[in-house]
Design a protein around this motif. Structure first.
Motif, PDB file in Angstrom:
ATOM      1  N   LEU A  30     -10.254  37.016  34.698  1.00 16.53           N
ATOM      2  CA  LEU A  30     -10.337  35.566  34.531  1.00 16.53           C
ATOM      3  C   LEU A  30     -10.293  35.218  33.058  1.00 16.53           C
ATOM      4  CD1 LEU A  30     -10.713  33.021  36.285  1.00 16.53           C
ATOM      5  CD2 LEU A  30     -13.143  33.160  35.780  1.00 16.53           C
ATOM      6  N   ARG A  31      -9.268  34.453  32.656  1.00 21.47           N
ATOM      7  CA  ARG A  31      -9.146  34.054  31.256  1.00 21.47           C
ATOM      8  C   ARG A  31      -9.864  32.734  31.029  1.00 21.47           C
ATOM      9  NH1 ARG A  31      -2.792  34.794  29.995  1.00 21.47           N
ATOM     10  NH2 ARG A  31      -2.451  35.567  32.072  1.00 21.47           N
ATOM     11  N   GLY A  32     -10.662  32.672  29.981  1.00 19.71           N
ATOM     12  CA  GLY A  32     -11.401  31.453  29.703  1.00 19.71           C
ATOM     13  C   GLY A  32     -12.641  31.335  30.575  1.00 19.71           C
ATOM     14  N   LYS A  33     -13.198  30.139  30.601  1.00 16.33           N
ATOM     15  CA  LYS A  33     -14.412  29.904  31.363  1.00 16.33           C
ATOM     16  C   LYS A  33     -14.077  29.670  32.831  1.00 16.33           C
ATOM     17  CE  LYS A  33     -16.829  27.919  27.386  1.00 16.33           C
ATOM     18  NZ  LYS A  33     -17.535  26.733  26.849  1.00 16.33           N
ATOM     19  N   PRO A  34     -14.992  29.989  33.733  1.00 17.46           N
ATOM     20  CA  PRO A  34     -14.722  29.767  35.164  1.00 17.46           C
ATOM     21  C   PRO A  34     -14.581  28.288  35.472  1.00 17.46           C
ATOM     22  CG  PRO A  34     -17.007  30.401  34.794  1.00 17.46           C
ATOM     23  CD  PRO A  34     -16.298  30.601  33.493  1.00 17.46           C
ATOM     24  N   PRO A  35     -13.943  27.937  36.618  1.00 20.92           N
ATOM     25  CA  PRO A  35     -13.683  26.522  36.934  1.00 20.92           C
ATOM     26  C   PRO A  35     -14.929  25.648  36.946  1.00 20.92           C
ATOM     27  CG  PRO A  35     -12.445  27.972  38.385  1.00 20.92           C
ATOM     28  CD  PRO A  35     -13.353  28.857  37.594  1.00 20.92           C
ATOM     29  N   ALA A  38     -15.684  25.353  32.915  1.00 21.91           N
ATOM     30  CA  ALA A  38     -14.617  24.844  32.051  1.00 21.91           C
ATOM     31  C   ALA A  38     -14.449  23.336  32.224  1.00 21.91           C
ATOM     32  CB  ALA A  38     -13.304  25.552  32.364  1.00 21.91           C
ATOM     33  N   LYS A  39     -14.028  22.670  31.156  1.00 21.65           N
ATOM     34  CA  LYS A  39     -13.824  21.228  31.182  1.00 21.65           C
ATOM     35  C   LYS A  39     -12.464  20.897  31.785  1.00 21.65           C
ATOM     36  CE  LYS A  39     -16.684  20.358  27.097  1.00 21.65           C
ATOM     37  NZ  LYS A  39     -16.720  19.808  25.723  1.00 21.65           N
ATOM     38  N   SER A  40     -12.409  19.776  32.460  1.00 23.21           N
ATOM     39  CA  SER A  40     -11.141  19.319  33.015  1.00 23.21           C
ATOM     40  C   SER A  40     -10.269  18.738  31.904  1.00 23.21           C
ATOM     41  CB  SER A  40     -11.384  18.267  34.095  1.00 23.21           C
ATOM     42  OG  SER A  40     -11.991  17.112  33.531  1.00 23.21           O
ATOM     43  N   LEU A  41      -8.993  18.486  32.249  1.00 19.72           N
ATOM     44  CA  LEU A  41      -8.080  17.921  31.267  1.00 19.72           C
ATOM     45  C   LEU A  41      -8.551  16.544  30.808  1.00 19.72           C
ATOM     46  CD1 LEU A  41      -5.422  17.982  29.692  1.00 19.72           C
ATOM     47  CD2 LEU A  41      -4.274  17.081  31.715  1.00 19.72           C
ATOM     48  N   LYS A  42      -9.075  15.750  31.733  1.00 16.09           N
ATOM     49  CA  LYS A  42      -9.576  14.425  31.378  1.00 16.09           C
ATOM     50  C   LYS A  42     -10.747  14.529  30.410  1.00 16.09           C
ATOM     51  CE  LYS A  42     -11.327  10.167  33.456  1.00 16.09           C
ATOM     52  NZ  LYS A  42     -11.686   9.485  34.736  1.00 16.09           N
ATOM     53  N   ARG A  44     -11.409  17.013  28.347  1.00 15.62           N
ATOM     54  CA  ARG A  44     -10.937  17.519  27.056  1.00 15.62           C
ATOM     55  C   ARG A  44     -10.252  16.422  26.248  1.00 15.62           C
ATOM     56  NH1 ARG A  44      -7.428  22.731  27.958  1.00 15.62           N
ATOM     57  NH2 ARG A  44      -7.393  22.596  25.672  1.00 15.62           N
ATOM     58  N   LEU A  45      -9.437  15.576  26.917  1.00 10.09           N
ATOM     59  CA  LEU A  45      -8.789  14.483  26.211  1.00 10.09           C
ATOM     60  C   LEU A  45      -9.806  13.476  25.690  1.00 10.09           C
ATOM     61  CD1 LEU A  45      -5.673  13.855  28.496  1.00 10.09           C
ATOM     62  CD2 LEU A  45      -5.706  14.887  26.230  1.00 10.09           C
ATOM     63  N   GLN A  46     -10.838  13.211  26.486  1.00  7.02           N
ATOM     64  CA  GLN A  46     -11.887  12.304  26.021  1.00  7.02           C
ATOM     65  C   GLN A  46     -12.608  12.876  24.802  1.00  7.02           C
ATOM     66  OE1 GLN A  46     -14.356  11.658  29.448  1.00  7.02           O
ATOM     67  NE2 GLN A  46     -12.998  10.115  30.344  1.00  7.02           N
ATOM     68  N   GLN A  47     -12.794  14.174  24.783  1.00  6.72           N
ATOM     69  CA  GLN A  47     -13.453  14.799  23.636  1.00  6.72           C
ATOM     70  C   GLN A  47     -12.560  14.774  22.400  1.00  6.72           C
ATOM     71  OE1 GLN A  47     -14.549  18.858  24.319  1.00  6.72           O
ATOM     72  NE2 GLN A  47     -15.712  19.051  22.418  1.00  6.72           N
ATOM     73  N   ILE A  48     -11.260  15.009  22.585  1.00  5.16           N
ATOM     74  CA  ILE A  48     -10.341  15.016  21.446  1.00  5.16           C
ATOM     75  C   ILE A  48     -10.173  13.612  20.876  1.00  5.16           C
ATOM     76  CG2 ILE A  48      -7.940  15.439  20.764  1.00  5.16           C
ATOM     77  CD1 ILE A  48      -7.894  17.698  22.839  1.00  5.16           C
ATOM     78  N   ASN A  49     -10.055  12.616  21.764  1.00  5.87           N
ATOM     79  CA  ASN A  49      -9.802  11.239  21.332  1.00  5.87           C
ATOM     80  C   ASN A  49     -11.078  10.423  21.178  1.00  5.87           C
ATOM     81  OD1 ASN A  49      -7.022  11.796  21.505  1.00  5.87           O
ATOM     82  ND2 ASN A  49      -6.984  11.275  23.679  1.00  5.87           N
ATOM     83  N   TYR A  50     -12.191  11.079  21.054  1.00  7.26           N
ATOM     84  CA  TYR A  50     -13.462  10.346  20.965  1.00  7.26           C
ATOM     85  C   TYR A  50     -13.546   9.565  19.648  1.00  7.26           C
ATOM     86  CZ  TYR A  50     -18.428   9.445  20.333  1.00  7.26           C
ATOM     87  OH  TYR A  50     -19.629   8.842  20.093  1.00  7.26           O
ATOM     88  N   LYS A  51     -14.014   8.330  19.773  1.00  7.74           N
ATOM     89  CA  LYS A  51     -14.251   7.488  18.607  1.00  7.74           C
ATOM     90  C   LYS A  51     -15.676   6.969  18.653  1.00  7.74           C
ATOM     91  CE  LYS A  51      -9.483   5.898  17.936  1.00  7.74           C
ATOM     92  NZ  LYS A  51      -8.589   4.714  17.835  1.00  7.74           N
ATOM     93  N   ASP A  52     -16.330   7.026  17.523  1.00  8.91           N
ATOM     94  CA  ASP A  52     -17.716   6.571  17.438  1.00  8.91           C
ATOM     95  C   ASP A  52     -17.773   5.068  17.688  1.00  8.91           C
ATOM     96  OD1 ASP A  52     -20.333   6.113  16.959  1.00  8.91           O
ATOM     97  OD2 ASP A  52     -20.377   6.994  14.944  1.00  8.91           O
ATOM     98  N   PRO A  53     -18.473   4.623  18.737  1.00 11.43           N
ATOM     99  CA  PRO A  53     -18.515   3.178  19.039  1.00 11.43           C
ATOM    100  C   PRO A  53     -19.148   2.349  17.929  1.00 11.43           C
ATOM    101  CG  PRO A  53     -20.085   4.389  20.399  1.00 11.43           C
ATOM    102  CD  PRO A  53     -19.245   5.414  19.711  1.00 11.43           C
ATOM    103  N   SER A  54     -19.983   2.965  17.098  1.00  9.83           N
ATOM    104  CA  SER A  54     -20.584   2.207  15.998  1.00  9.83           C
ATOM    105  C   SER A  54     -19.587   1.946  14.870  1.00  9.83           C
ATOM    106  CB  SER A  54     -21.804   2.960  15.442  1.00  9.83           C
ATOM    107  OG  SER A  54     -21.418   4.223  14.935  1.00  9.83           O
ATOM    108  N   LEU A  55     -18.505   2.734  14.826  1.00 10.57           N
ATOM    109  CA  LEU A  55     -17.491   2.556  13.791  1.00 10.57           C
ATOM    110  C   LEU A  55     -16.212   1.945  14.336  1.00 10.57           C
ATOM    111  CD1 LEU A  55     -17.879   5.984  11.939  1.00 10.57           C
ATOM    112  CD2 LEU A  55     -18.892   3.794  11.301  1.00 10.57           C
TER     113      LEU A  55
END
Length: 402
Positions: A30-35, A38-42, A44-55
């Protein structure tokens, strides 16, 4: 206790047998973390595109939306519906499928009620506010009507419709409702087409200090320039923004010479323009269209802009060819060797083979009636035998060479 891997042993404990079967079935690594972890694609995208709401938070910089009483609106619609139900004429037209709806009246009602919210959603979908104003947005309270005239045909501008550059060679006709004592600014920009600076735009049209809705009486700061999307770059957004002025403004720093065919002089930034004058300008109307390359732009680039037409092409990487082996097993010898030869040399070889029996004064030899029935004399390798059969049947690469 010994057993053969992969076989069921009746002498083993049933739990051991089930573990053995599961091990065989799920024996891959098994490559990577188990299902479950592991994070879903949604996610991961939320983590990559995260913006601080205070800014990063959206700010409304436009005119306030009109306050509409929902109960009053429902009562008016209910009264109209009751009156229509009592009309036998409307019922007859509806049953015979002859009832016509006034689209202009429906569009006017839509713009007065929820149209500006829908326009904002469309503009967000196309990234209009993000690429022009960053985290700011506005509601298109003023209904901005534009259309291009070309050979007695009207090409209206809506919210993302496609208009070819050949149909937008002249400035559009603009209509909007306003008070005669008010002042307005209309700017048309292209945020997708700048050749040298990534975060800049080209200003295609700039008219300021417009009295009321009389565009022709406004001060032309930058003359109109038709859309010029280069070949290979897809669709370009051309955005019209109508600003309401608090007073008469001095736009002399943006003033360009007549026509202004130098694209570098048309460099513009909507965000910087608004930041400097946000106390005196309020965005109020929005409309935009998309344009892609057509044949008329070749002549426009050469004869009008006096420049070489830019053409963008994707440079595809060459196919990966693994290092050559000393003895390639189970691979056609000729096809394997052709991978490491010069393509021009291979094409020349096939062309010479095709022209071998061509004579200017003699007819070509007649084809074999039964090519596969002709006997090969002596020992012929399998790869060469297949090559000769394909040549007799005129199969393969030889047909690609003209």
């Amino acid at each position: 206790m010994a057993f053969v891997l992969g076989k069921f042993s009746p002498n083993l404990n049933p739990k051991c047998n089930s573990a053995l079967i599961n091990f065989i079935r799920n024996g891959h690594h098994l490559r990577g973390k188990p299902p479950g972890v592991a994070k879903s694609l949604k996610q991961r995208l939320q983590q990559i595109n995260y913006k601080d709401p205070s800014l990063h938070f959206r700010v409304d910089i436009g005119l306030p939306a009109p306050v509409i009483s929902r109960s009053k609106q429902l009562q008016e619609r209910l009264s109209v519906l009751k009156a229509q139900r009592k009309s036998p004429q409307l019922e007859k037209l509806a049953r015979t499928k002859k009832l016509l709806i006034d689209l202009d009246e429906a569009n006017t009602e839509w713009l007065k009620t929820s149209g500006f919210y829908h326009i904002k959603e469309i503009a967000d979908h196309y990234g209009v506010f993000e690429h022009l104003f960053g985290d700011a947005y506005f509601l298109s309270i003023i209904n901005l009507k534009l259309h291009f005239n070309n050979d007695d045909f009207k090409h209206p501008v809506y919210y993302g419709n496609v208009i070819k550059p050949a149909d937008a060679t002249h400035k559009p006709e603009v209509h909007f409702e306003s008070d005669d004592k008010s002042l307005w600014t209309l700017i048309m920009t292209n945020p997708d087409g700048h050749f040298t600076q990534q975060d800049k735009e080209y200003v295609h049209w700039f008219v300021g200090n417009i009295p009321g809705n009389k565009i022709e009486q406004g001060e032309t700061i930058v003359d109109y320039l038709q859309p010029i999307p280069p070949k290979g770059t897809g669709y370009h957004r051309h955005i019209f923004i109508l600003y309401k002025q608090e007073k008469k403004l001095d736009f002399s720093s943006f003033k360009k010479p007549e026509k202004c065919l130098d694209l570098e002089e048309r460099t513009f930034s909507t965000l910087d323009f608004y930041r400097e004058r946000q106390d005196d300008l309020t965005p109020s109307g929005l409309a935009f269209f998309q344009a892609d390359w057509d044949k008329s732009l070749t002549n426009f680039y050469h004869n009008t802009l006096n420049m070489k037409e830019p053409i963008f092409e994707y440079d595809f990487p060459g196919p990966y060819i693994r290092p050559q082996e000393w003895f390639a097993k189970r691979r056609p010898f000729n096809l394997y060797m052709d991978k490491y030869r010069d393509v021009k040399q291979i094409n020349k070889e096939f062309l010479m083979r095709k022209l071998k029996n061509v004579h200017p004064f003699k007819a070509p030899p007649s084809p074999l009636p039964y090519p596969n029935a002709v006997y090969f004399e002596g020992y012929v390798p399998s790869w060469l035998k297949l090559e000769k059969q394909k040549s007799r049947l005129k199969w393969g690469r030889i047909n690609d060479i003209e």
